[in-house]
Scaffold this motif. Structure first.
Motif, mmCIF file in Angstrom:
data_model
loop_
_atom_site.group_PDB
_atom_site.id
_atom_site.type_symbol
_atom_site.label_atom_id
_atom_site.label_comp_id
_atom_site.label_asym_id
_atom_site.label_seq_id
_atom_site.Cartn_x
_atom_site.Cartn_y
_atom_site.Cartn_z
ATOM 1 N N TYR A 261 18.873 38.901 20.533
ATOM 2 C CA TYR A 261 19.794 38.337 21.513
ATOM 3 C C TYR A 261 19.628 39.037 22.862
ATOM 4 O O TYR A 261 19.329 40.234 22.922
ATOM 5 N N ASN A 262 19.864 38.285 23.938
ATOM 6 C CA ASN A 262 19.792 38.878 25.269
ATOM 7 C C ASN A 262 21.156 39.324 25.783
ATOM 8 O O ASN A 262 21.302 39.673 26.952
ATOM 9 N N GLU A 263 22.166 39.308 24.912
ATOM 10 C CA GLU A 263 23.514 39.728 25.301
ATOM 11 C C GLU A 263 23.553 41.238 25.523
ATOM 12 O O GLU A 263 23.160 42.023 24.656
ATOM 13 N N VAL A 264 24.014 41.629 26.690
ATOM 14 C CA VAL A 264 24.090 43.048 27.035
ATOM 15 C C VAL A 264 25.413 43.608 26.539
ATOM 16 O O VAL A 264 26.480 43.080 26.825
ATOM 17 N N LEU A 265 25.334 44.703 25.793
ATOM 18 C CA LEU A 265 26.533 45.356 25.302
ATOM 19 C C LEU A 265 27.075 46.310 26.353
ATOM 20 O O LEU A 265 26.375 46.726 27.270
ATOM 21 N N SER A 266 28.326 46.664 26.176
ATOM 22 C CA SER A 266 28.915 47.667 27.064
ATOM 23 C C SER A 266 28.372 49.040 26.694
ATOM 24 O O SER A 266 27.650 49.210 25.716
ATOM 25 N N ASP A 274 33.048 43.380 26.976
ATOM 26 C CA ASP A 274 34.146 42.839 27.771
ATOM 27 C C ASP A 274 34.200 41.323 27.663
ATOM 28 O O ASP A 274 35.284 40.729 27.558
ATOM 29 N N ASP A 275 33.044 40.680 27.703
ATOM 30 C CA ASP A 275 33.005 39.217 27.642
ATOM 31 C C ASP A 275 33.602 38.704 26.338
ATOM 32 O O ASP A 275 34.277 37.669 26.321
ATOM 33 N N THR A 300 46.071 51.192 19.075
ATOM 34 C CA THR A 300 46.197 52.194 20.141
ATOM 35 C C THR A 300 44.876 52.507 20.820
ATOM 36 O O THR A 300 44.737 52.417 22.043
ATOM 37 N N TYR A 301 43.854 52.905 20.020
ATOM 38 C CA TYR A 301 42.549 53.249 20.593
ATOM 39 C C TYR A 301 41.933 52.051 21.294
ATOM 40 O O TYR A 301 41.414 52.153 22.415
ATOM 41 N N PHE A 302 41.977 50.900 20.648
ATOM 42 C CA PHE A 302 41.344 49.703 21.200
ATOM 43 C C PHE A 302 41.969 49.316 22.533
ATOM 44 O O PHE A 302 41.265 48.993 23.492
ATOM 45 N N LEU A 303 43.282 49.350 22.613
ATOM 46 C CA LEU A 303 43.958 48.967 23.845
ATOM 47 C C LEU A 303 43.660 49.944 24.983
ATOM 48 O O LEU A 303 43.426 49.544 26.124
ATOM 49 N N LYS A 304 43.637 51.225 24.661
ATOM 50 C CA LYS A 304 43.405 52.232 25.689
ATOM 51 C C LYS A 304 41.985 52.166 26.239
ATOM 52 O O LYS A 304 41.763 52.294 27.453
ATOM 53 N N ASN A 305 41.002 51.980 25.355
ATOM 54 C CA ASN A 305 39.608 52.074 25.762
ATOM 55 C C ASN A 305 38.963 50.731 26.117
ATOM 56 O O ASN A 305 37.908 50.708 26.756
ATOM 57 N N HIS A 306 39.576 49.631 25.697
ATOM 58 C CA HIS A 306 38.977 48.326 25.934
ATOM 59 C C HIS A 306 39.839 47.397 26.772
ATOM 60 O O HIS A 306 39.341 46.750 27.690
ATOM 61 N N VAL A 311 42.543 45.081 32.225
ATOM 62 C CA VAL A 311 43.771 44.789 32.964
ATOM 63 C C VAL A 311 43.708 45.443 34.347
ATOM 64 O O VAL A 311 44.058 44.841 35.363
ATOM 65 N N ASP A 312 43.231 46.693 34.390
ATOM 66 C CA ASP A 312 43.121 47.406 35.671
ATOM 67 C C ASP A 312 42.156 46.707 36.631
ATOM 68 O O ASP A 312 42.346 46.737 37.847
ATOM 69 N N GLN A 313 41.114 46.073 36.051
ATOM 70 C CA GLN A 313 40.127 45.379 36.879
ATOM 71 C C GLN A 313 40.556 43.962 37.243
ATOM 72 O O GLN A 313 39.866 43.266 37.981
ATOM 73 N N GLY A 314 41.708 43.541 36.716
ATOM 74 C CA GLY A 314 42.187 42.195 37.000
ATOM 75 C C GLY A 314 41.525 41.115 36.179
ATOM 76 O O GLY A 314 41.643 39.926 36.491
ATOM 77 N N LYS A 315 40.816 41.488 35.096
ATOM 78 C CA LYS A 315 40.146 40.501 34.252
ATOM 79 C C LYS A 315 41.040 39.997 33.129
ATOM 80 O O LYS A 315 40.806 38.925 32.574
ATOM 81 N N LEU A 316 42.045 40.784 32.751
ATOM 82 C CA LEU A 316 43.066 40.360 31.790
ATOM 83 C C LEU A 316 44.425 40.573 32.426
ATOM 84 O O LEU A 316 44.595 41.429 33.301
ATOM 85 N N ALA A 317 45.405 39.794 31.972
ATOM 86 C CA ALA A 317 46.765 39.946 32.478
ATOM 87 C C ALA A 317 47.748 39.890 31.325
ATOM 88 O O ALA A 317 47.472 39.293 30.279
ATOM 89 N N LEU A 318 48.888 40.540 31.499
ATOM 90 C CA LEU A 318 49.974 40.449 30.532
ATOM 91 C C LEU A 318 50.716 39.137 30.746
ATOM 92 O O LEU A 318 51.061 38.791 31.881
ATOM 93 N N THR A 319 50.968 38.397 29.694
ATOM 94 C CA THR A 319 51.719 37.150 29.852
ATOM 95 C C THR A 319 53.158 37.429 30.246
ATOM 96 O O THR A 319 53.798 36.607 30.901
ATOM 97 N N LEU A 320 53.694 38.564 29.845
ATOM 98 C CA LEU A 320 55.005 39.020 30.306
ATOM 99 C C LEU A 320 54.787 40.328 31.045
ATOM 100 O O LEU A 320 54.403 41.324 30.430
ATOM 101 N N PRO A 321 54.997 40.367 32.352
ATOM 102 C CA PRO A 321 54.669 41.566 33.121
ATOM 103 C C PRO A 321 55.353 42.814 32.594
ATOM 104 O O PRO A 321 56.510 42.792 32.203
ATOM 105 N N ASN A 322 54.572 43.912 32.576
ATOM 106 C CA ASN A 322 55.074 45.242 32.215
ATOM 107 C C ASN A 322 55.585 45.345 30.779
ATOM 108 O O ASN A 322 56.360 46.239 30.461
#
Length: 385
Positions: A261-266, A274-275, A300-306, A311-322
């Motif tokens: 596959y030509n898919e680039v991993l993180s 990320d994709d 916990t680990y998955f949310l912190k590291n992935h 979210v910080d980059q603006g690629k994901l958003a919380l459906t309910l803020p904060n």
């Protein structure tokens, strides 16, 4: 009378069979001279033997006739006897056979590759290089370099593996090796599944039985094909070193297939991209759903590291803020402009692909799937990463 004990598998000697049409004149004399020089240098036991004796001991001839191995290694034109002992290489304009290109073409490149094993190896690698995408890489110092879509060493090892380990029996004389290039992957499949006691899980980890030991041994001398059993580990290493998805090996219904596959991993060691996370969140997902989908027992680990970096980059958003409720792809609405007809602000939301009329610039089209904020957690507290 003692019962007969059935062997675990039958020893295969299809590479040593002969064809009554084959003649010694079919073999390339120049290629044989080079072979004799190399084998006498590498194998002291054979140095003093006559040429014909060496050919017989190395499985190149049997009773004065070239074997299948001899024809495929040294034949002037092996396909005169075995037309389908070749490689069918094609480039598909899509992700599955049958998809049509922009001008109605089924294949953007298509070639039957013939010749000896060494010649087919070189030509197949050249075919892939010619049809690979190129990418421009700029390092931290601003220097540019051209990178390839797939590591060439991995392609070479996969093609070589197919040529060496394919089934050369009479039952597969009408079955060529197939090399298919798609938009997202390369598939290389050869007649003959895993041989002997081998399993997919053992590939590259233990020394397995070899279907064609004479062909494998000759190529080690002729083209420096590397240490036997090193091909699969080399493919895995090259794909990993280039940051690509691991290769997939399959053996079923008498066919062995390698998919690259030509898919680039993180850069993460767990291989989650990320994709993949963003695609999974096309429908809003909870933290538990995300962790479970990507193989993590706790979120916990998955949310912190992935998830948090996205979210910080603006690629994901919380459906309910904060709050910790669900995640969705971030809304990318452009700055709202005035709609002359209605006097209301109008913008296009790429998340829902629809036109939205907004009465104030503070609201967002993604609010359609957002509900009132869950009580019990102040807005200023922010989500728990």
């Amino acid at each position: 009378m003692e019962p007969k004990v059935r062997p675990l598998f039958t020893v295969c000697e299809d590479e040593l069979r002969t064809d009554k049409r084959a003649k010694l004149e079919d073999l390339n004399s120049n290629a044989l001279h080079l072979y004799f020089a190399k084998i006498r240098e590498s194998k002291a036991q054979l140095a003093a033997l006559e040429d014909e004796r060496i050919l017989a001991l190395q499985g190149i001839i049997q009773e004065g006739q070239p074997t299948v191995a001899g024809e495929m290694l040294f034949g002037i034109y092996p396909q005169s006897l075995f037309p389908q002992y070749s490689i069918m290489a094609s480039v598909v304009p899509g992700r599955k056979v049958g998809e049509i290109g922009s001008t109605g073409e089924r294949f953007t490149d298509d070639k039957r590759i013939e010749g000896t094993l060494a010649q087919m190896l070189d030509e197949a690698v050249t075919f892939v290089i010619r049809n690979m995408k190129r990418k421009l890489i700029v390092d931290e110092n601003g220097k540019c370099a051209v990178g390839s879509e797939y590591p060439v060493k991995a392609i070479r090892e996969a093609v070589l593996n197919a040529l060496v380990h394919r089934d050369y029996s009479i039952h597969t004389e009408n079955s060529p090796i197939r090399l298919l290039m798609f938009d997202n992957r390369i598939e290389i499949e050869n007649p003959g599944g895993l041989y002997g006691r081998g399993t997919i899980n053992k590939l590259g980890r233990v020394d397995l039985d070899t279907r064609n030991p004479y062909i494998a041994g000759a190529l080690e001398i002729m083209i420096d094909s590397g240490k036997r059993y090193s091909g699969i580990p080399a493919i895995r290493y090259e794909m990993s070193a280039n940051g690509l998805k691991p290769p997939v090996f399959e053996s079923r219904q008498g066919v062995f297939k390698v998919t690259l596959y030509n898919e680039v991993l993180s850069d993460r060691k767990d291989g989650v991209t990320d994709d993949a996370i963003i695609a999974f969140c096309a429908v809003p997902r909870s933290r538990e759903e995300l962790a479970r989908e990507f193989g993590f027992s706790t979120p916990t680990y998955f949310l912190k590291n992935h998830v948090k970096p996205l979210v910080d980059q603006g690629k994901l958003a919380l459906t309910l803020p904060n709050t910790w409720v669900r995640f969705m792809p971030a809304c990318r609405c452009p700055a709202p402009g005035a709609d002359a007809a209605s006097g209301k602000r109008k913008a296009r939301c790429q998340s829902c692909a629809a036109e939205w009329i907004r009465s104030s610039p503070e609201s967002c089209p993604a609010d359609r799937i957002r509900g009132p904020r869950k009580a019990g957690r102040p807005a200023s507290a922010g989500p728990r990463w």
